[in-house]
Write a protein that holds these residues in place. Structure first.
Motif, PDB file in Angstrom:
ATOM      1  N   LEU A   7      38.413  25.596  84.984  1.00 52.02           N
ATOM      2  CA  LEU A   7      37.603  24.837  84.025  1.00 52.02           C
ATOM      3  C   LEU A   7      37.123  23.508  84.599  1.00 52.02           C
ATOM      4  CD1 LEU A   7      39.570  25.367  80.675  1.00 52.02           C
ATOM      5  CD2 LEU A   7      37.610  26.642  81.560  1.00 52.02           C
ATOM      6  N   GLN A   8      37.639  23.145  85.784  1.00 53.38           N
ATOM      7  CA  GLN A   8      37.262  21.893  86.461  1.00 53.38           C
ATOM      8  C   GLN A   8      37.531  20.671  85.585  1.00 53.38           C
ATOM      9  OE1 GLN A   8      33.175  22.507  87.748  1.00 53.38           O
ATOM     10  NE2 GLN A   8      33.844  23.564  89.604  1.00 53.38           N
ATOM     11  N   VAL A   9      38.723  20.649  85.001  1.00 51.63           N
ATOM     12  CA  VAL A   9      39.175  19.468  84.268  1.00 51.63           C
ATOM     13  C   VAL A   9      40.425  18.953  84.971  1.00 51.63           C
ATOM     14  CG1 VAL A   9      38.238  20.234  82.062  1.00 51.63           C
ATOM     15  CG2 VAL A   9      40.577  20.842  82.674  1.00 51.63           C
ATOM     16  N   SER A  10      40.641  17.647  84.905  1.00 51.49           N
ATOM     17  CA  SER A  10      41.795  17.069  85.581  1.00 51.49           C
ATOM     18  C   SER A  10      43.077  17.443  84.850  1.00 51.49           C
ATOM     19  CB  SER A  10      41.667  15.546  85.651  1.00 51.49           C
ATOM     20  OG  SER A  10      41.773  14.981  84.355  1.00 51.49           O
ATOM     21  N   ALA A  61      41.836  33.139  76.129  1.00 50.51           N
ATOM     22  CA  ALA A  61      41.262  33.935  77.220  1.00 50.51           C
ATOM     23  C   ALA A  61      39.764  33.725  77.366  1.00 50.51           C
ATOM     24  CB  ALA A  61      41.560  35.415  76.999  1.00 50.51           C
ATOM     25  N   ILE A  62      39.097  33.151  76.350  1.00 54.87           N
ATOM     26  CA  ILE A  62      37.644  32.951  76.423  1.00 54.87           C
ATOM     27  C   ILE A  62      37.261  31.466  76.483  1.00 54.87           C
ATOM     28  CG2 ILE A  62      37.192  35.124  75.244  1.00 54.87           C
ATOM     29  CD1 ILE A  62      36.584  33.471  72.692  1.00 54.87           C
ATOM     30  N   VAL A  63      38.258  30.604  76.699  1.00 55.69           N
ATOM     31  CA  VAL A  63      37.985  29.162  76.776  1.00 55.69           C
ATOM     32  C   VAL A  63      37.053  28.872  77.956  1.00 55.69           C
ATOM     33  CG1 VAL A  63      39.041  26.958  77.393  1.00 55.69           C
ATOM     34  CG2 VAL A  63      40.045  28.347  75.587  1.00 55.69           C
ATOM     35  N   GLU A  64      36.041  28.043  77.711  1.00 56.99           N
ATOM     36  CA  GLU A  64      35.056  27.739  78.759  1.00 56.99           C
ATOM     37  C   GLU A  64      34.843  26.248  78.981  1.00 56.99           C
ATOM     38  OE1 GLU A  64      33.715  29.728  80.768  1.00 56.99           O
ATOM     39  OE2 GLU A  64      33.913  31.737  79.894  1.00 56.99           O
ATOM     40  N   SER A  65      35.445  25.396  78.143  1.00 57.85           N
ATOM     41  CA  SER A  65      35.199  23.954  78.253  1.00 57.85           C
ATOM     42  C   SER A  65      36.437  23.179  77.841  1.00 57.85           C
ATOM     43  CB  SER A  65      34.013  23.552  77.362  1.00 57.85           C
ATOM     44  OG  SER A  65      34.335  23.718  75.987  1.00 57.85           O
ATOM     45  N   GLY A  66      36.384  21.868  78.100  1.00 52.90           N
ATOM     46  CA  GLY A  66      37.494  21.013  77.716  1.00 52.90           C
ATOM     47  C   GLY A  66      37.712  20.986  76.214  1.00 52.90           C
ATOM     48  N   LEU A  67      36.618  20.981  75.431  1.00 51.35           N
ATOM     49  CA  LEU A  67      36.743  20.959  73.978  1.00 51.35           C
ATOM     50  C   LEU A  67      37.357  22.260  73.464  1.00 51.35           C
ATOM     51  CD1 LEU A  67      36.242  19.646  71.245  1.00 51.35           C
ATOM     52  CD2 LEU A  67      33.899  20.592  71.298  1.00 51.35           C
ATOM     53  N   MET A  68      36.915  23.383  74.024  1.00 50.96           N
ATOM     54  CA  MET A  68      37.504  24.665  73.629  1.00 50.96           C
ATOM     55  C   MET A  68      38.987  24.714  73.991  1.00 50.96           C
ATOM     56  SD  MET A  68      34.563  27.493  74.578  1.00 50.96           S
ATOM     57  CE  MET A  68      35.484  28.844  73.836  1.00 50.96           C
ATOM     58  N   LEU A  69      39.332  24.086  75.118  1.00 54.54           N
ATOM     59  CA  LEU A  69      40.734  24.038  75.530  1.00 54.54           C
ATOM     60  C   LEU A  69      41.574  23.271  74.522  1.00 54.54           C
ATOM     61  CD1 LEU A  69      42.863  24.661  77.692  1.00 54.54           C
ATOM     62  CD2 LEU A  69      42.210  22.520  78.827  1.00 54.54           C
ATOM     63  N   ILE A  99      40.956  22.848  71.346  1.00 55.74           N
ATOM     64  CA  ILE A  99      41.067  23.683  70.146  1.00 55.74           C
ATOM     65  C   ILE A  99      42.093  24.789  70.364  1.00 55.74           C
ATOM     66  CG2 ILE A  99      39.831  25.297  68.655  1.00 55.74           C
ATOM     67  CD1 ILE A  99      37.297  23.617  69.187  1.00 55.74           C
ATOM     68  N   GLY A 100      42.067  25.383  71.576  1.00 57.05           N
ATOM     69  CA  GLY A 100      43.018  26.442  71.886  1.00 57.05           C
ATOM     70  C   GLY A 100      44.459  25.958  71.856  1.00 57.05           C
ATOM     71  N   PHE A 101      44.686  24.766  72.399  1.00 55.22           N
ATOM     72  CA  PHE A 101      46.039  24.202  72.366  1.00 55.22           C
ATOM     73  C   PHE A 101      46.487  23.968  70.921  1.00 55.22           C
ATOM     74  CE2 PHE A 101      45.615  22.233  76.856  1.00 55.22           C
ATOM     75  CZ  PHE A 101      46.174  23.367  77.423  1.00 55.22           C
ATOM     76  N   ALA A 102      45.570  23.480  70.081  1.00 55.86           N
ATOM     77  CA  ALA A 102      45.910  23.243  68.673  1.00 55.86           C
ATOM     78  C   ALA A 102      46.270  24.550  67.980  1.00 55.86           C
ATOM     79  CB  ALA A 102      44.744  22.566  67.960  1.00 55.86           C
ATOM     80  N   LEU A 103      45.520  25.622  68.269  1.00 59.78           N
ATOM     81  CA  LEU A 103      45.804  26.915  67.664  1.00 59.78           C
ATOM     82  C   LEU A 103      47.145  27.472  68.151  1.00 59.78           C
ATOM     83  CD1 LEU A 103      42.266  28.570  67.891  1.00 59.78           C
ATOM     84  CD2 LEU A 103      43.389  27.696  65.833  1.00 59.78           C
ATOM     85  N   LEU A 104      47.395  27.376  69.457  1.00 63.34           N
ATOM     86  CA  LEU A 104      48.654  27.866  70.010  1.00 63.34           C
ATOM     87  C   LEU A 104      49.846  27.125  69.431  1.00 63.34           C
ATOM     88  CD1 LEU A 104      48.158  28.436  73.856  1.00 63.34           C
ATOM     89  CD2 LEU A 104      48.725  30.147  72.139  1.00 63.34           C
ATOM     90  N   ARG A 105      49.769  25.803  69.464  1.00 67.28           N
ATOM     91  CA  ARG A 105      50.900  25.000  69.008  1.00 67.28           C
ATOM     92  C   ARG A 105      51.103  25.128  67.500  1.00 67.28           C
ATOM     93  NH1 ARG A 105      54.641  23.339  72.269  1.00 67.28           N
ATOM     94  NH2 ARG A 105      54.735  21.123  71.714  1.00 67.28           N
ATOM     95  N   GLY A 106      49.998  25.182  66.762  1.00 67.43           N
ATOM     96  CA  GLY A 106      50.110  25.286  65.314  1.00 67.43           C
ATOM     97  C   GLY A 106      50.726  26.603  64.871  1.00 67.43           C
ATOM     98  N   THR A 107      50.274  27.714  65.464  1.00 68.06           N
ATOM     99  CA  THR A 107      50.791  29.017  65.058  1.00 68.06           C
ATOM    100  C   THR A 107      52.209  29.254  65.566  1.00 68.06           C
ATOM    101  OG1 THR A 107      49.663  29.989  66.980  1.00 68.06           O
ATOM    102  CG2 THR A 107      48.539  30.115  64.852  1.00 68.06           C
ATOM    103  N   ALA A 108      52.508  28.807  66.795  1.00 68.09           N
ATOM    104  CA  ALA A 108      53.837  29.064  67.375  1.00 68.09           C
ATOM    105  C   ALA A 108      54.887  28.103  66.845  1.00 68.09           C
ATOM    106  CB  ALA A 108      53.769  28.980  68.900  1.00 68.09           C
ATOM    107  N   ILE A 109      54.596  26.803  66.903  1.00 67.54           N
ATOM    108  CA  ILE A 109      55.598  25.799  66.521  1.00 67.54           C
ATOM    109  C   ILE A 109      55.537  25.483  65.030  1.00 67.54           C
ATOM    110  CG2 ILE A 109      56.576  23.548  67.084  1.00 67.54           C
ATOM    111  CD1 ILE A 109      56.467  25.587  69.394  1.00 67.54           C
TER     112      ILE A 109
END
Length: 419
Positions: A54-57, A107-115, A117-127
């Motif tokens: 994704l070329q993010v630091s 699996a379809i994340v393409e940008s920093g913003l999508m990333l 959102i993905g982290f929020a979904l993962l953490r919210g549903t799992a934790i």
């Protein structure tokens, strides 16, 4: 009435070869195990390949992870109330499906913003979701043997921490990180989703069964079960004591583990020995979790808080004031003891003090503070190393906070039973 309850028992419960409480304990443990795709131990394996493509630091990804964690955990109080109202079966089924979809989204994340959102979904549903309902269902089925049962179920996370990271690493090597996330989505859909839909059940009294898997109470003194609402629980000192040790353990423990190799280097410990320290820490955590859980069946959770806080205070102080291999071993023992004891206290304490009727709503609020600790805890350590060149200031401050929390447990009283 008992006959009516027997007639309403689902076939799965009626045909169970053992008391269904044991099936619930296994299901709750499996639910805790399957939170790993959203736990730090699971997400961290994806960090390098994900940030590279994704070329993010890495620092930006870390900030996105912290922000996603906070965003994902904010609905926890609402999720807890929803679990109370709808019951663990429907709640767990929907949460399991949401976790599978969150992995598929990653699996379809393409940008920093999508990333983010993905982290929020993962953490919210799992934790914020799966961890909450998996602990809830065990607490509904175990009352007088709750300490050891809840502690045993919470070890699903420890087992997942050992199994998932190497498994995810293998998936990434074969299919890439996107393929690995799709594989996790399929795994959750094929295993957790049917377990949640078919096995999770509401409290045993609804099916004419006894609590505690039919076992007798651990002690001869059996207290009346309380029934606190969330507002009532929030007005007690015990709630904030349990929440404080959860916040401190998550905050300080996350910081210590995140900076583990750097802290060990400052204490004169090489990388190979530092890796061994982590193995010792994990083993001690498992043993102390089970031991503390057994003690909770005989003693009030608040009586064990000083032990947990003393362990964490020592884990903070040892690398600040000592060096050498002996210090590293003592550090591993204390950190494992702190995590293990707090894990058991948190798993059973809220249900023991406040009852089962509104447990989801109560645990939802406590989870919000606990996960926030994990998000904010590393910041003082980062500031300490940047401004002073060592972790000493953060470590000493952490030690002081733990000692203060431990002393507070002697002041806090058991809340009067609310019915």
């Amino acid at each position: 009435m008992a006959a009516d309850n027997n007639e309403r028992r689902p076939d799965l419960i009626k045909n169970s070869p053992v008391h269904y409480g044991w099936i619930i304990l296994a299901a709750g443990t499996f639910g805790s195990f399957m939170t790993l795709p959203g736990q730090t131990a699971g997400v961290s394996v994806f960090f390098d390949p994900l940030t590279t493509e994704l070329q993010v630091s890495r620092s930006w990804a870390s900030m996105a992870y912290a922000a996603g964690t906070l965003a994902g955990i904010l609905p926890a109080p609402l999720i807890g109330r929803w679990i109370d109202r709808r019951g663990p079966r429907l709640s767990a089924t929907i949460i399991a499906a949401a976790l599978a979809l969150a992995c598929a989204y990653m699996a379809i994340v393409e940008s920093g913003l999508m990333l983010l959102i993905g982290f929020a979904l993962l953490r919210g549903t799992a934790i914020g979701g799966l961890s909450l309902v998996s602990g809830q269902v065990v607490n509904l089925w175990f009352v007088h043997r709750r300490g050891i049962a809840a502690a045993a179920a919470s070890l699903g996370v420890a087992a997942g921490s050992m199994i998932f990271p190497p498994a995810i690493e293998a998936l990434i090597s074969f299919y890439g990180w996107r393929g690995a996330y799709l594989a996790l989505a399929l795994l959750i859909g094929a295993t957790l989703l049917p377990v949640a839909a078919l096995v999770f059940r509401d409290r045993p009294e609804k099916y004419g069964l006894t609590t505690d898997a039919g076992l007798p109470p651990a002690t001869t003194e059996v207290r009346e079960e309380p029934s606190f609402t969330r507002p009532q629980a929030l007005r007690t000192g015990v709630f904030w004591l349990l929440t404080a040790i959860g916040f401190l353990t998550n905050a300080i423990g996350t910081a210590l583990l995140l900076n583990h190799f750097s802290i060990m280097q400052g204490a004169g410990i090489g990388r190979a020995d530092a890796l061994l320290v982590l193995s010792v820490y994990a083993a001690v955590q498992v043993a102390v979790t089970l031991g503390t859980g057994a003690l909770i069946d005989y003693y009030e959770p608040r009586r064990l808080v000083p032990v947990a806080m003393l362990f964490l205070a020592l884990a903070s102080a040892l690398p600040a004031f000592g060096t050498g291999i002996v210090v590293s071993w003592l550090y591993a023992l204390c950190l494992g003891g702190a995590y293990g004891s707090q894990q058991a206290i948190g798993a059973a304490g809220y249900a023991q003090y406040f009852g089962r009727d509104h447990l989801g709503a109560i645990r939802g609020v406590s989870s919000l503070f606990g996960v926030s600790g994990a998000a904010f805890g590393p910041l003082p350590f980062a500031a300490s190393i940047e401004w002073t060149g060592s972790y000493a200031v953060a470590l000493i401050g952490s030690c002081a906070l733990c000692l203060a929390c431990g002393f507070a447990s002697f002041v806090v009283r058991r809340p009067a039973i609310s019915k």
